[in-house]
Design a protein around this motif. Structure first.
Motif, PDB file in Angstrom:
ATOM      1  N   GLU A 123     -40.208   2.908  49.360  1.00 41.28           N
ATOM      2  CA  GLU A 123     -39.836   1.601  49.898  1.00 41.28           C
ATOM      3  C   GLU A 123     -38.626   1.029  49.164  1.00 41.28           C
ATOM      4  N   ARG A 124     -38.617   1.186  47.841  1.00 42.67           N
ATOM      5  CA  ARG A 124     -37.500   0.653  47.056  1.00 42.67           C
ATOM      6  C   ARG A 124     -36.204   1.375  47.412  1.00 42.67           C
ATOM      7  N   MET A 125     -36.256   2.701  47.502  1.00 47.34           N
ATOM      8  CA  MET A 125     -35.065   3.468  47.871  1.00 47.34           C
ATOM      9  C   MET A 125     -34.596   3.097  49.285  1.00 47.34           C
ATOM     10  N   LEU A 126     -35.563   2.916  50.161  1.00 40.42           N
ATOM     11  CA  LEU A 126     -35.222   2.584  51.544  1.00 40.42           C
ATOM     12  C   LEU A 126     -34.528   1.228  51.620  1.00 40.42           C
ATOM     13  N   GLU A 127     -35.051   0.265  50.891  1.00 39.48           N
ATOM     14  CA  GLU A 127     -34.455  -1.066  50.903  1.00 39.48           C
ATOM     15  C   GLU A 127     -33.039  -1.039  50.340  1.00 39.48           C
ATOM     16  N   GLU A 128     -32.843  -0.289  49.256  1.00 39.68           N
ATOM     17  CA  GLU A 128     -31.507  -0.192  48.669  1.00 39.68           C
ATOM     18  C   GLU A 128     -30.527   0.470  49.632  1.00 39.68           C
ATOM     19  N   ASP A 129     -30.987   1.523  50.273  1.00 44.47           N
ATOM     20  CA  ASP A 129     -30.117   2.205  51.240  1.00 44.47           C
ATOM     21  C   ASP A 129     -29.761   1.284  52.400  1.00 44.47           C
ATOM     22  N   ARG A 130     -30.750   0.515  52.859  1.00 42.71           N
ATOM     23  CA  ARG A 130     -30.494  -0.395  53.975  1.00 42.71           C
ATOM     24  C   ARG A 130     -29.501  -1.476  53.588  1.00 42.71           C
ATOM     25  N   LYS A 131     -29.604  -1.951  52.376  1.00 38.84           N
ATOM     26  CA  LYS A 131     -28.647  -2.957  51.915  1.00 38.84           C
ATOM     27  C   LYS A 131     -27.226  -2.398  51.920  1.00 38.84           C
ATOM     28  N   MET A 132     -27.105  -1.153  51.510  1.00 34.46           N
ATOM     29  CA  MET A 132     -25.772  -0.532  51.497  1.00 34.46           C
ATOM     30  C   MET A 132     -25.221  -0.378  52.912  1.00 34.46           C
ATOM     31  N   VAL A 133     -26.091   0.036  53.845  1.00 35.59           N
ATOM     32  CA  VAL A 133     -25.664   0.198  55.237  1.00 35.59           C
ATOM     33  C   VAL A 133     -25.250  -1.149  55.825  1.00 35.59           C
ATOM     34  N   ILE A 134     -26.040  -2.187  55.546  1.00 38.81           N
ATOM     35  CA  ILE A 134     -25.723  -3.524  56.068  1.00 38.81           C
ATOM     36  C   ILE A 134     -24.417  -4.034  55.474  1.00 38.81           C
ATOM     37  N   GLN A 135     -24.232  -3.836  54.176  1.00 38.34           N
ATOM     38  CA  GLN A 135     -22.995  -4.298  53.541  1.00 38.34           C
ATOM     39  C   GLN A 135     -21.774  -3.579  54.128  1.00 38.34           C
ATOM     40  N   ALA A 136     -21.911  -2.283  54.366  1.00 36.82           N
ATOM     41  CA  ALA A 136     -20.800  -1.541  54.972  1.00 36.82           C
ATOM     42  C   ALA A 136     -20.483  -2.075  56.361  1.00 36.82           C
ATOM     43  N   ALA A 137     -21.534  -2.401  57.132  1.00 34.26           N
ATOM     44  CA  ALA A 137     -21.325  -2.959  58.473  1.00 34.26           C
ATOM     45  C   ALA A 137     -20.646  -4.318  58.392  1.00 34.26           C
ATOM     46  N   ILE A 138     -21.056  -5.140  57.442  1.00 34.78           N
ATOM     47  CA  ILE A 138     -20.458  -6.474  57.283  1.00 34.78           C
ATOM     48  C   ILE A 138     -18.971  -6.364  56.961  1.00 34.78           C
ATOM     49  N   VAL A 139     -18.626  -5.465  56.059  1.00 35.07           N
ATOM     50  CA  VAL A 139     -17.224  -5.295  55.671  1.00 35.07           C
ATOM     51  C   VAL A 139     -16.401  -4.796  56.861  1.00 35.07           C
ATOM     52  N   ARG A 140     -16.957  -3.859  57.635  1.00 35.57           N
ATOM     53  CA  ARG A 140     -16.241  -3.364  58.817  1.00 35.57           C
ATOM     54  C   ARG A 140     -15.969  -4.493  59.802  1.00 35.57           C
ATOM     55  N   ILE A 141     -16.988  -5.322  60.026  1.00 32.83           N
ATOM     56  CA  ILE A 141     -16.838  -6.429  60.975  1.00 32.83           C
ATOM     57  C   ILE A 141     -15.768  -7.410  60.491  1.00 32.83           C
ATOM     58  N   MET A 142     -15.800  -7.739  59.218  1.00 35.20           N
ATOM     59  CA  MET A 142     -14.842  -8.708  58.688  1.00 35.20           C
ATOM     60  C   MET A 142     -13.422  -8.160  58.692  1.00 35.20           C
ATOM     61  N   LYS A 143     -13.281  -6.878  58.434  1.00 36.09           N
ATOM     62  CA  LYS A 143     -11.936  -6.289  58.490  1.00 36.09           C
ATOM     63  C   LYS A 143     -11.370  -6.353  59.896  1.00 36.09           C
ATOM     64  N   MET A 144     -12.229  -6.192  60.872  1.00 38.65           N
ATOM     65  CA  MET A 144     -11.781  -6.195  62.263  1.00 38.65           C
ATOM     66  C   MET A 144     -11.586  -7.617  62.784  1.00 38.65           C
ATOM     67  N   ARG A 145     -12.526  -8.511  62.464  1.00 36.48           N
ATOM     68  CA  ARG A 145     -12.500  -9.858  63.031  1.00 36.48           C
ATOM     69  C   ARG A 145     -11.708 -10.853  62.181  1.00 36.48           C
ATOM     70  N   ARG A 146     -11.684 -10.650  60.861  1.00 35.29           N
ATOM     71  CA  ARG A 146     -10.992 -11.544  59.918  1.00 35.29           C
ATOM     72  C   ARG A 146     -11.671 -12.900  59.786  1.00 35.29           C
ATOM     73  N   CYS A 147     -12.142 -13.430  60.896  1.00 37.96           N
ATOM     74  CA  CYS A 147     -12.802 -14.734  60.881  1.00 37.96           C
ATOM     75  C   CYS A 147     -13.907 -14.715  61.932  1.00 37.96           C
ATOM     76  N   VAL A 148     -15.134 -15.101  61.542  1.00 40.33           N
ATOM     77  CA  VAL A 148     -16.244 -15.002  62.482  1.00 40.33           C
ATOM     78  C   VAL A 148     -17.283 -16.065  62.163  1.00 40.33           C
TER      79      VAL A 148
END
Length: 785
Positions: A709-734
């Motif tokens: 569970e701990r490994m899964l949560e950490e991995d999910r946080k990394m995936v979510i953070q990567a998605a957030i950065v991708r969105i912000m790079k594309m949108r700049r403002c949201v």
């Protein structure tokens, strides 16, 4: 100046006789025809009034001839309408209309010939003049003029269809009603009425842009290309005077009929009646209505009365038909409801819910003893899937909408059911699928690979938490690879390829690195054995060098291994350090295995883990040993030793005192003796399968679960953070809500994220200065480049 005799009265007097002969279907002599044609020419030639310098229109005589023709036609058609109007019986009235129209339509062509000169030399130029000077006060309200034939049709339309005393359309609708009631009627009369209405629409030819009507047809599901432009325009009279009241009459007729048929409470009979009526109306359109224009509209009238107005009945009976699993009845209901978007949408949703309900019901019916059996669980899910997938194909014509809702239903019951609800921490379906794949990928499996792989991938597509499956799959794959238990490496790669196709390269990155490590290990072992031939005489062995980051092995077990094993590990360590400086080898004895021979009454070969082999080799020197002695000599963790001893006792290789069991509280002075009378029907015995957690030892399992569970949560946080950065790079403002929605959408193919976790990741990235809140709007985020 125009001759005085070319007056309106003169025109009436001279045109009446030949025109009445024409319209009464009497023969017109050549002399009369020529005389009338010449008279029309004279009216047009004498100061037409539209080409003089003053551009006046009132001083000519062509308009006088035109007016005389118009009035004579009105008088004649009015009298015909009056004659037809007094006929009381509908059929006779339509017969009279047909007879009058047949004569009139032919006569109109003769009249058009008589007034051909007026058509060519006055009508067109007059209308052009009106268009050019429409804004001049003296021309305000001046009506346009028509060629003689068109004028004949316009007058017929006005006198016959705008006459409140002659409701000829109602007579036609009455004949249609009789035919629907089962009577035999003269449909040729209705057909001729329809044809006349199409013909009298000639006034609209090339006068209006047909785009609007084409768009209307497209909205109703018809192809406007099937109709020529002029035909589209000419249908306006047909639509106005006949089709509109006919459609309303049709709707009312079938509303009354459906209300009666539905009282039988027999949905099959009701659907068959609706289907019969739809076919009848389609055939009726082909016989005497305008097939292209009216067919879809009249079908819609039946759809409204029989289907749309009875949606509650269809929805209620749909569930009953699903339970009966009668594909032919379901197919009939589908064909009917697919005609009404609102109806078919609701049926699809009901089907989705029904599939989810039946899936959960099937899983709940699995005996609780088998809830942890992956094969039983997966097979149950796939049986439900196949059953209702076949229903989509056979009962719903493989409809795309039903397929989508079927998949949604499968997602619902695969991820939320009695089994998954009993194991709330991690998605049990993902774990069972990973173990199901492990089952048919191991040596000794009798499953057909292609069939089993297809079944597994079908199940996989419905798992929401694909990252959980990934964790379990990689863990089981690692065991198969290091234990060399895979039935075939090509099969393993085939599964990975299917997962890659479904979820992308990143999803199988770890699995592919595992295979790369195995291939590298084979090369290293080849070099080692070639360079150290003396080691071959010690024992047949194999080393696998694994990358720390890829393999799911965290804990190492330290204990005193037998000298023969120690010599091998020392030699390999020296060899590997010579190949790679700065690397450190850590031996995972707990994950190692081997084969060891033993002689009791007869010779046996045991397949055992390294800890099991280490304990057994101690019994080469003694036949009895205590727990404390083994702990002291092997320096093995007690929980590991007790687990090993429990497996050997279970395999009947070691004996405990009467009434004693191996538990976590086993006393240190307990003696374990070698069973020198050991016997088995098999020569080769697998001791690893006896290795199970000790009774009462749940800490290891809880720890393993928490680690997952701990490994899964950490991995999910990394995936979510990567998605957030991708969105912000594309949108700049949201904005915040859009931000959350896009993040959920981006990671949904891997898992269903919690909103709280997304918010935590946003806060974390703000701390790391990847993004910030907008100074103008605190509900908006801005990217920090």
């Amino acid at each position: 100046m125009a001759p005085k005799e070319l007056t309106y009265e003169h025109a009436i007097e001279n045109f009446m006789s030949p025109l009445m002969k024409v319209y009464n279907y009497e023969k017109l002599s050549f002399h009369e025809y020529g005389q009338t044609y010449s008279l029309v020419t004279d009216y047009c030639r004498v100061n037409s009034g539209i080409v003089d310098e003053n551009r006046m229109i009132g001083g000519g005589r062509a308009d006088v001839a035109y007016k005389a023709l118009e009035d004579l036609l009105v008088s004649f058609v009015y009298s015909k309408a009056a004659e037809i109007g007094v006929i009381p019986e509908d059929v006779e009235r339509l017969r009279a209309y047909k007879s009058a129209w047949d004569a009139y339509s032919i006569s109109a062509k003769v009249v058009d010939g008589l007034f051909r000169y007026l058509n060519r030399h006055w009508v067109q130029r007059y209308n052009e003049y009106l268009n050019e000077h429409r804004n001049e006060p003296e021309l305000a309200g001046e009506p346009k003029v028509f060629e003689a034939y068109t004028l004949c049709m316009i007058i017929w339309k006005r006198q016959m269809f705008e006459n409140p005393k002659l409701d000829i359309v109602q007579s036609a609708l009455e004949l249609m009603k009789r035919e629907r009631d089962g009577e035999s009627v003269e449909v040729e009369l209705v057909k001729r009425l329809v044809e006349s209405l199409v013909t009298v629409g000639i006034e609209f030819r090339k006068e209006e842009d047909p785009v609007s009507l084409s768009s209307k047809l497209e909205e109703e599901g018809e192809d406007p290309d099937e109709l020529r432009e002029n035909e589209l325009l000419m249908l306006q009279s047909y639509e106005k005077y006949f089709e509109t009241p006919m459609l309303e009459a049709t709707r009312q007729y079938y509303q009354k009929e459906s209300a009666v048929v539905i009282l039988s409470d027999n949905i099959l009979a009701y659907m068959e009646k609706a289907d019969q009526r739809l076919k009848e109306e389609e055939e009726r359109c082909g016989r005497y209505l305008h097939d292209v224009l009216t067919n879809r509209r009249i079908q819609k009238a039946v759809d409204t009365a029989y289907i749309e107005d009875r949606l509650d009945v269809f929805q209620r009976q749909f569930l009953e038909l699903l339970k009966s699993e009668n594909y032919s009845d379901l197919l009939l209901m589908y064909k009917l409801c697919s005609r009404v978007e609102k109806a078919i949408d609701q049926l699809r949703k009901d089907f989705r819910d029904y599939v989810a309900e039946k899936g959960r019901e099937a899983i709940a019916n699995i005996p609780k003893a088998d809830w942890n059996d992956p094969k039983t669980y997966v097979s149950t899910v796939l049986e439900v899937h196949k059953k209702y997938r076949d229903m989509v194909t056979l009962a719903f014509n493989d409809d795309t909408g039903f397929s989508i809702h079927f998949d949604e239903g499968c997602v619902l019951f695969v991820n939320k059911n009695a089994v998954t609800n009993s194991f709330r921490s991690l998605n049990k379906s993902a774990e069972h699928l990973a173990k199901f794949i492990d089952g048919f990928m191991r040596k000794g499996s009798t499953d057909d690979f292609e069939v089993a792989a297809d079944r597994a991938m079908t199940f996989f597509m419905y798992i929401e938490d694909k990252d959980i499956f990934q964790k379990y799959y990689n863990r089981l794959l690692s065991k198969r690879l290091i234990m060399e238990l895979s039935v075939n490496d090509d099969y393993e790669r085939a599964i990975i390829t299917r997962l890659k196709t479904a979820c992308g390269h990143e999803y199988v990155n770890v699995s592919m690195k595992m295979f790369a490590d195995i291939d590298t290990s084979k090369s290293v072992m080849h070099q080692f054995k070639e360079g150290a031939p003396e080691q071959k005489d010690l024992v047949d062995f194999n080393m696998q060098v694994l990358s720390t980051g890829c393999w799911p092995f965290k804990d190492t077990i330290a204990f005193e291994i037998p000298p023969v094993f120690q010599d091998i590990t020392n030699a390999f360590t020296a060899f590997y350090n010579g190949l790679h400086s700065g690397r450190k080898l850590c031996f995972l004895y707990g994950n190692s295995r081997g084969e060891i021979s033993a002689r009791f009454i007869k010779k046996f070969m045991f397949v055992a883990t390294t800890p099991q082999m280490t304990v057994l080799l101690k019994y080469n020197d003694v036949t009895v040993s205590t727990v404390s002695q083994l702990l002291a000599e092997l320096r093995m963790p007690k929980d590991v030793l007790l687990s090993v001893l429990a497996s050997l006792v279970k395999a009947d290789l070691l004996k405990l005192p009467e009434g004693v069991e191996v538990t976590t509280s086993l006393p240190d002075d307990t003696e374990l003796s070698l069973n020198q009378k050991y016997s088995s029907k098999r020569y080769k015995v697998d001791l690893m399968k006896f290795q199970t957690p000790l009774k009462g030892d749940t800490e290891a399992l809880k720890r393993e679960q928490k680690d997952m569970e701990r490994m899964l949560e950490e991995d999910r946080k990394m995936v979510i953070q990567a998605a957030i950065v991708r969105i912000m790079k594309m949108r700049r403002c949201v904005r915040h809500n859009d931000f959350i929605g896009e993040t959920v959408q981006q990671v949904a193919d891997r898992f269903q994220p919690k909103i709280s976790m997304i918010k935590k990741c946003i806060d974390l990235l703000m701390e790391k200065e990847y993004l910030k809140r907008s100074p103008e709007d605190k509900d908006t985020y801005e990217y920090i480049a």
